[in-house]
Scaffold this active site. Structure first.
Site, mmCIF file in Angstrom:
data_model
loop_
_atom_site.group_PDB
_atom_site.id
_atom_site.type_symbol
_atom_site.label_atom_id
_atom_site.label_comp_id
_atom_site.label_asym_id
_atom_site.label_seq_id
_atom_site.Cartn_x
_atom_site.Cartn_y
_atom_site.Cartn_z
ATOM 1 N N HIS A 52 -28.548 -6.445 -13.716
ATOM 2 C CA HIS A 52 -29.696 -6.270 -12.834
ATOM 3 C C HIS A 52 -30.726 -5.155 -13.726
ATOM 4 C CE1 HIS A 52 -27.950 -6.814 -8.350
ATOM 5 N NE2 HIS A 52 -27.711 -7.796 -9.102
ATOM 6 N N TYR A 107 -31.782 0.486 -1.685
ATOM 7 C CA TYR A 107 -31.485 1.747 -1.066
ATOM 8 C C TYR A 107 -32.540 2.069 -0.145
ATOM 9 C CZ TYR A 107 -28.533 2.995 -5.314
ATOM 10 O OH TYR A 107 -27.243 2.739 -6.391
ATOM 11 N N TYR A 128 -30.546 6.114 -14.090
ATOM 12 C CA TYR A 128 -29.650 5.434 -13.451
ATOM 13 C C TYR A 128 -28.767 4.364 -14.565
ATOM 14 C CZ TYR A 128 -28.312 2.184 -9.555
ATOM 15 O OH TYR A 128 -27.645 1.585 -8.717
ATOM 16 N N LYS A 187 -22.434 7.023 -10.415
ATOM 17 C CA LYS A 187 -22.135 7.816 -11.626
ATOM 18 C C LYS A 187 -20.665 7.919 -11.773
ATOM 19 C CE LYS A 187 -26.129 7.882 -13.499
ATOM 20 N NZ LYS A 187 -26.553 6.526 -13.727
ATOM 21 N N PRO A 199 -21.561 9.233 -4.583
ATOM 22 C CA PRO A 199 -21.745 7.798 -4.965
ATOM 23 C C PRO A 199 -22.906 7.335 -5.088
ATOM 24 C CG PRO A 199 -20.712 7.615 -2.884
ATOM 25 C CD PRO A 199 -20.821 9.203 -3.235
HETATM 26 C C1 FAD Z 1 -12.681 6.176 -1.991
HETATM 27 C C2 FAD Z 1 -13.560 6.382 -3.005
HETATM 28 C C3 FAD Z 1 -14.590 5.614 -3.200
HETATM 29 C C4 FAD Z 1 -15.424 5.569 -4.276
HETATM 30 N N1 FAD Z 1 -16.709 4.601 -4.253
HETATM 31 C C5 FAD Z 1 -17.637 4.604 -5.364
HETATM 32 C C6 FAD Z 1 -18.631 3.779 -5.362
HETATM 33 O O1 FAD Z 1 -18.844 3.283 -4.121
HETATM 34 N N2 FAD Z 1 -19.599 3.925 -6.291
HETATM 35 C C7 FAD Z 1 -19.084 4.662 -7.455
HETATM 36 O O2 FAD Z 1 -20.049 4.847 -8.508
HETATM 37 N N3 FAD Z 1 -18.135 5.389 -7.435
HETATM 38 C C8 FAD Z 1 -17.358 5.442 -6.431
HETATM 39 N N4 FAD Z 1 -16.130 6.138 -6.389
HETATM 40 C C9 FAD Z 1 -16.058 6.832 -7.705
HETATM 41 C C10 FAD Z 1 -14.903 6.290 -8.506
HETATM 42 O O3 FAD Z 1 -14.414 5.265 -8.138
HETATM 43 C C11 FAD Z 1 -14.214 7.151 -9.424
HETATM 44 O O4 FAD Z 1 -15.173 7.923 -10.126
HETATM 45 C C12 FAD Z 1 -13.441 6.603 -10.617
HETATM 46 O O5 FAD Z 1 -12.433 5.914 -9.893
HETATM 47 C C13 FAD Z 1 -12.746 7.593 -11.581
HETATM 48 O O6 FAD Z 1 -11.818 7.269 -12.399
HETATM 49 P P1 FAD Z 1 -10.619 7.946 -12.609
HETATM 50 O O7 FAD Z 1 -9.902 7.123 -13.690
HETATM 51 O O8 FAD Z 1 -11.067 9.204 -13.428
HETATM 52 O O9 FAD Z 1 -9.927 8.321 -11.459
HETATM 53 P P2 FAD Z 1 -9.097 7.505 -10.243
HETATM 54 O O10 FAD Z 1 -9.822 6.218 -10.250
HETATM 55 O O11 FAD Z 1 -8.840 8.185 -8.886
HETATM 56 O O12 FAD Z 1 -7.708 7.230 -10.925
HETATM 57 C C14 FAD Z 1 -6.670 8.269 -10.863
HETATM 58 C C15 FAD Z 1 -5.198 7.629 -11.123
HETATM 59 O O13 FAD Z 1 -4.049 8.567 -11.288
HETATM 60 C C16 FAD Z 1 -3.121 8.293 -10.287
HETATM 61 N N5 FAD Z 1 -2.565 9.615 -10.010
HETATM 62 C C17 FAD Z 1 -2.898 10.439 -9.311
HETATM 63 N N6 FAD Z 1 -1.831 11.409 -9.290
HETATM 64 C C18 FAD Z 1 -1.031 11.162 -10.328
HETATM 65 C C19 FAD Z 1 0.225 11.942 -10.541
HETATM 66 N N7 FAD Z 1 0.659 13.002 -10.220
HETATM 67 N N8 FAD Z 1 1.077 11.025 -11.440
HETATM 68 C C20 FAD Z 1 0.546 9.845 -11.897
HETATM 69 N N9 FAD Z 1 -0.431 9.098 -11.545
HETATM 70 C C21 FAD Z 1 -1.374 9.731 -10.744
HETATM 71 C C22 FAD Z 1 -4.100 7.484 -9.134
HETATM 72 O O14 FAD Z 1 -2.783 6.740 -8.434
HETATM 73 C C23 FAD Z 1 -4.942 6.907 -9.793
HETATM 74 O O15 FAD Z 1 -4.670 5.639 -10.262
HETATM 75 C C24 FAD Z 1 -15.258 6.488 -5.373
HETATM 76 C C25 FAD Z 1 -14.190 7.012 -5.376
HETATM 77 C C26 FAD Z 1 -13.255 6.958 -4.338
HETATM 78 C C27 FAD Z 1 -11.765 8.104 -4.375
#
Ligand code: FAD
Length: 411
Positions: A86, A214, A399, A310, A306
């Site tokens: 985009h 938006y 962005y 980011k 969100p």
């Molecule tokens: C409900 C939701 C909706 C979102 N929507 C958006 C959006 O629309 N737009 C956007 O930009 N961002 C969005 N985000 C943010 C984005 O998805 C996250 O910033 C991103 O997933 C971060 O990645 P991560 O790997 O740091 O964490 P996560 O994706 O949370 O991954 C963490 C992993 O650790 C695992 N875990 C947790 N505890 C343990 C443990 N004790 N032992 C082993 N494994 C464990 C979990 O199962 C998970 O798989 C959203 C987040 C959430 C929670």
């Protein structure tokens, strides 16, 4: 430092690796691949099944730097084939729409490609490259963080096991255990909870527009996003404690229509929702992102609303910094990278926190006593953006994603 390089070994319930990665979401999965590319061994512990992780509907907008990172480790082919580049986004308010033209302003794009697809590509690459992943393995305790051989205790299949390592990467999201393993008083936390959430739906309908819209409206914010040509993602601002069941599909579509400009509504194709969820909005940062041999990354260390898209992108930049720091430690025998990791990552994190907060306050309606003043400020921010190329350039730069600056680039 060659002696630091040794492969993962597993004897009974005792495992040994170089980097224990807690969490197999985007941060942990990508980190394992970056480390593999640097010849560093890791084991990923993931609490959930692969199928569960792959089904989580979350982010969908990839910054320029995220795309480049995925390409650099050979996991960008499907994204380049199926994602949508985009060149801009549209901000609608007061019956007008401002298009921020990224391509013209900063010469970059964002990529529309769902987090589920990114995760899918990362898991495929981890399988192909032989990364050790223990699914349905829940980390329950971290020990020895101040020593040279920290351990992670985890449960899997009804047994309790121990993973010994050189470093622990805390990639287990906001609710994980790794940040909580840091002793009281070490971390400073910063938080802003917003008085609203987003109700999001996914529907198998063509997107309303070929770029995101938006919308700022007196009844609240709305966002029209997409995953591909027959899958649309829409959001409306709602009370943070609303239950998704309180929103019938008809109620959702009616509210969305009300908040969008008439020109957009004319193109809206509605259909049954195939997913519906409410996400509360918050900003949260824990500092520092390192304690001894524990390095935090992604949502484990910080959360953004969100609005600025980011969260996933910050998880990516964190683990790029983290992998570089560990490469420096293992291959150059230097502690410079790991010592600088937290400050380096936080500099970029805070800029994204600021942009996400700013965009959230500008685009939403705040249900409190000051809202008449706040509403005028929000309208003025949008009017300023409409009339200023400098303001649009700052928006586009943030962005599409601020550049990563590794400590060695700065030198
Ligand atoms: C409900 C939701 C909706 C979102 N929507 C958006 C959006 O629309 N737009 C956007 O930009 N961002 C969005 N985000 C943010 C984005 O998805 C996250 O910033 C991103 O997933 C971060 O990645 P991560 O790997 O740091 O964490 P996560 O994706 O949370 O991954 C963490 C992993 O650790 C695992 N875990 C947790 N505890 C343990 C443990 N004790 N032992 C082993 N494994 C464990 C979990 O199962 C998970 O798989 C959203 C987040 C959430 C929670």
């Amino acid at each position: 430092m060659g002696e630091r390089l040794q492969v993962t070994s597993w004897t009974g319930s005792h495992m040994r690796t170089q980097v224990a990665i807690v969490g197999g979401g985007p941060a942990g999965s990508l980190l394992s691949l970056l480390l593999r590319a640097a010849g560093i061994d890791s084991v990923v512990l993931e609490r959930r099944s692969q199928a569960y992780v792959l089904s989580r509907i979350r982010a969908g907008v990839l910054e320029h730097g995220t795309c480049e990172t995925l390409r650099s480790i050979g996991v960008g082919a499907r994204m380049d084939d199926q994602g949508f580049g985009h060149d801009g986004v549209n901000l609608a308010f007061g019956g007008r729409t401002v298009r921020i033209d990224f391509a013209d302003l900063v010469g970059r794009q964002v990529m529309i490609y769902g987090q589920t697809e990114v995760q899918h590509d990362l898991y495929d690459a981890m399988d192909d490259r032989g990364v050790t992943v223990v699914d349905e393995a829940e980390a329950i305790a971290l020990d020895g963080l101040r020593g040279d051989t920290p351990t992670v205790t985890f449960t899997t299949g009804g047994t309790t096991e121990t993973l010994e390592c050189d470093w622990i990467a805390g990639c287990d999201g906001y609710h994980g255990v790794t940040r909580q393993a840091v002793p009281d008083g070490v971390l400073s936390t910063f938080e802003r909870v917003y008085p609203f959430g987003w109700l999001g739906i996914l529907s198998e309908t063509p997107p309303i527009n070929d770029e995101l819209i938006y919308a700022h409206h007196p009844r609240g914010f709305a966002l029209c996003s997409m995953r591909h040509e027959m899958l649309s993602r829409y959001y409306v601002q709602c009370p943070a404690d609303d239950e998704p069941d309180a929103w019938s599909d008809d109620r959702f579509w009616d509210e969305l229509r009300t908040r969008l400009p008439d020109t957009a509504v004319a193109n809206l194709k509605t259909g049954p929702s195939i997913e519906k969820s409410v996400t509360p909005l918050r900003s949260f940062v824990a500092e520092p992102m390192r304690h001894g041999r524990l390095l935090l990354a992604g949502d484990a260390a910080h959360i953004v609303p969100p609005t600025g898209a980011k969260g996933l992108n910050l998880a990516v930049s964190d683990v790029v910094y983290l992998a570089d720091a560990l490469r420096n430690w293992y291959h150059d025998g230097s502690t410079d990278g790991v010592d600088a990791y937290s400050d380096t990552a936080l500099l970029r994190v805070w800029k994204a926190v600021r942009f996400s907060w700013w965009m959230t306050t500008m685009m939403h309606t705040f249900p409190d006593a000051d809202d008449a003043f706040d509403e005028r400020i929000a309208e003025t921010e949008l009017a300023y953006l409409e009339g200023s190329r400098a303001a649009q350039t700052a928006f586009a730069e943030n962005y599409t994603g601020l550049p990563y600056r590794l400590p060695r680039d700065a030198g």
